[in-house]
Design an enzyme around this catalytic site. Structure first.
Site: not given
Length: 415
Positions: A165, A305, A316, A337, A342, A401
């Site tokens: 991502c 994010h 975050e 998002k 996403h 990831f």
């Protein structure tokens, strides 16, 4: 010593679940429109999750001839169309340019995965001789950049970073470096992903990463909210034209924003979970600001994010508060998002487009479905409605990831 070459953004192009026309996409974000809905691309009756933020208005035959459509994975189609739109938006007549100085650096998390699944079924059912001879060039992740360079005849650097991502943020960081170093004068950069497909939905369902609100998809993505239960699967492409300032000025180009720098780090902790203290995220943001030559108190807005998962949102938020300290309460933070889901490897690029539009319109869009802050989520997430604000310096985060983190800093261009 010569001054560093400055990098500005002069063109935006996107294929998104809220549309492929940038003005309409922006208007829908400001209105708080959710792109979530039932998946129509394949039968979802056997899946525990039956909805996604699917690109619904994309007709490949409106952009390519039938033969080309058969030879390009959906992911690559999105990338090429977004790049064409970015070229038009930038006002570029590429036939008049030295294309050896123009690059295509476009990231993707999984690339042509739809092709892999389709051709694996062909092989299983009909044998190896029936696999298309275009299988390899359709499935390889670098096709997203390669086909853009072919379509627009860009002869400069061309490759496709793959870091889950964080892929498109890494691509844009590399594009910045390519121009800054003098290797390129302009780069088409960003990311593409066609993530709404059978195997990806199955994998994320098995990992229990997705929201299961089948009865209310539009309420599914709720970053930083107490009642979040997983992310909304999305897809699409975002391509931006990064250009050296001198050549942009020479052709009187419109400038959306100046790219000041980027910061990268690794969590070195777990393949899917972020570091519990947010060390990697904090390091990426801190490095980005340092390299940009700005201090935390100069940041106007953070595009997070913000995945709508428990760990990401909480950690975050922790990292952002550690970066800004007590001043964190004055900085608006939002998650794109919440409306488009996403988009995996394309997420960062679409979100940087949003940052450019926020600067251009001096407006920060709302975080949809943020109603009650979750534990550890104690920032200003732009609740309820979009907000007019002074937007001068923007920090945009993407975390992937594998523990990959990349943050990018933009600044309003002041002539």
């Amino acid at each position: 010593m010569d001054s560093p070459r400055r990098v500005v953004i002069t063109g935006l192009g996107g294929v998104t679940p809220l549309g492929s026309d940038i003005p309409s996409f922006w208007a829908r974000l400001l209105a708080g429109t959710s792109a979530a809905g039932p998946i129509t691309r394949f039968d979802t009756s056997a899946y525990p999750v039956t909805f996604a933020a699917q690109v619904r208005d994309f007709d490949p035959l409106a952009h390519f001839d039938p033969k080309t459509v058969r030879h390009l994975d959906r992911c690559t189609q999105y990338a090429v169309v977004a790049a064409r739109s970015a070229a038009r938006d930038a006002g570029l007549d590429l036939s008049r340019e030295d294309r050896s100085r123009f690059g295509a650096i476009i990231g993707t998390g999984v690339g042509g995965a739809e092709t892999i699944v389709e051709q694996a079924l062909v092989m299983a059912q009909r044998g190896p001789r029936r696999v298309t001879p275009f299988f390899i060039p359709m499935m390889m992740p670098n096709a997203v950049a390669g086909e853009v360079s072919i379509d627009l005849s860009l002869e400069g650097p061309s490759y496709a970073p793959t870091s889950a991502c964080a892929s498109s943020n890494h691509a844009m960081a590399l594009a910045f470096d390519s121009i800054r170093s003098g290797e390129s004068d302009a780069v088409f950069t960003g990311g593409a992903e066609a993530g709404v497909m059978t195997i990806s939905l199955a994998g994320f369902c098995s990992a229990r990463a997705l929201s299961t609100r089948n009865d209310a998809p539009e309420k599914a993505s709720r970053p930083f909210d107490r009642d979040r239960d997983g992310f909304l699967l999305g897809e699409g492409a975002g391509v931006l034209v990064f250009e050296e300032l001198g050549r942009a000025r020479a052709r009187s180009a419109r400038v959306y924003a100046e790219v000041l720098g980027h910061g990268q780090s690794a969590d070195a902790y777990h393949v899917t979970a972020p570091h519990p203290e947010g060390r990697g995220a904090l390091r990426a943001m801190t490095l980005a600001l340092a390299r940009a030559g700005v201090t935390p108190d100069q940041v106007s807005y953070v595009n997070a994010h913000g995945t709508s998962t428990d760990l990401n949102d909480r950690i975050e938020s922790l990292a952002i508060r550690a970066l800004f300290g007590r001043a964190a309460d004055r900085v608006p933070v939002n998650s794109t998002k919440s409306m488009i889901g996403h988009a995996l490897g394309a997420a960062g690029a679409i979100e940087l487009i949003v940052c450019c539009l926020s600067i251009a319109h001096q407006t920060v869009h709302l975080t949809l479905n943020h109603e009650n802050p979750g534990e550890g989520c104690d920032l200003d997430y732009v609740k309820g409605e979009s907000r007019q604000a002074r937007v001068d310096v923007v920090l945009s985060n993407s975390f992937g990831f594998g523990g990959h983190n990349c943050s990018i800093v933009l600044r309003r261009f002041a002539g």
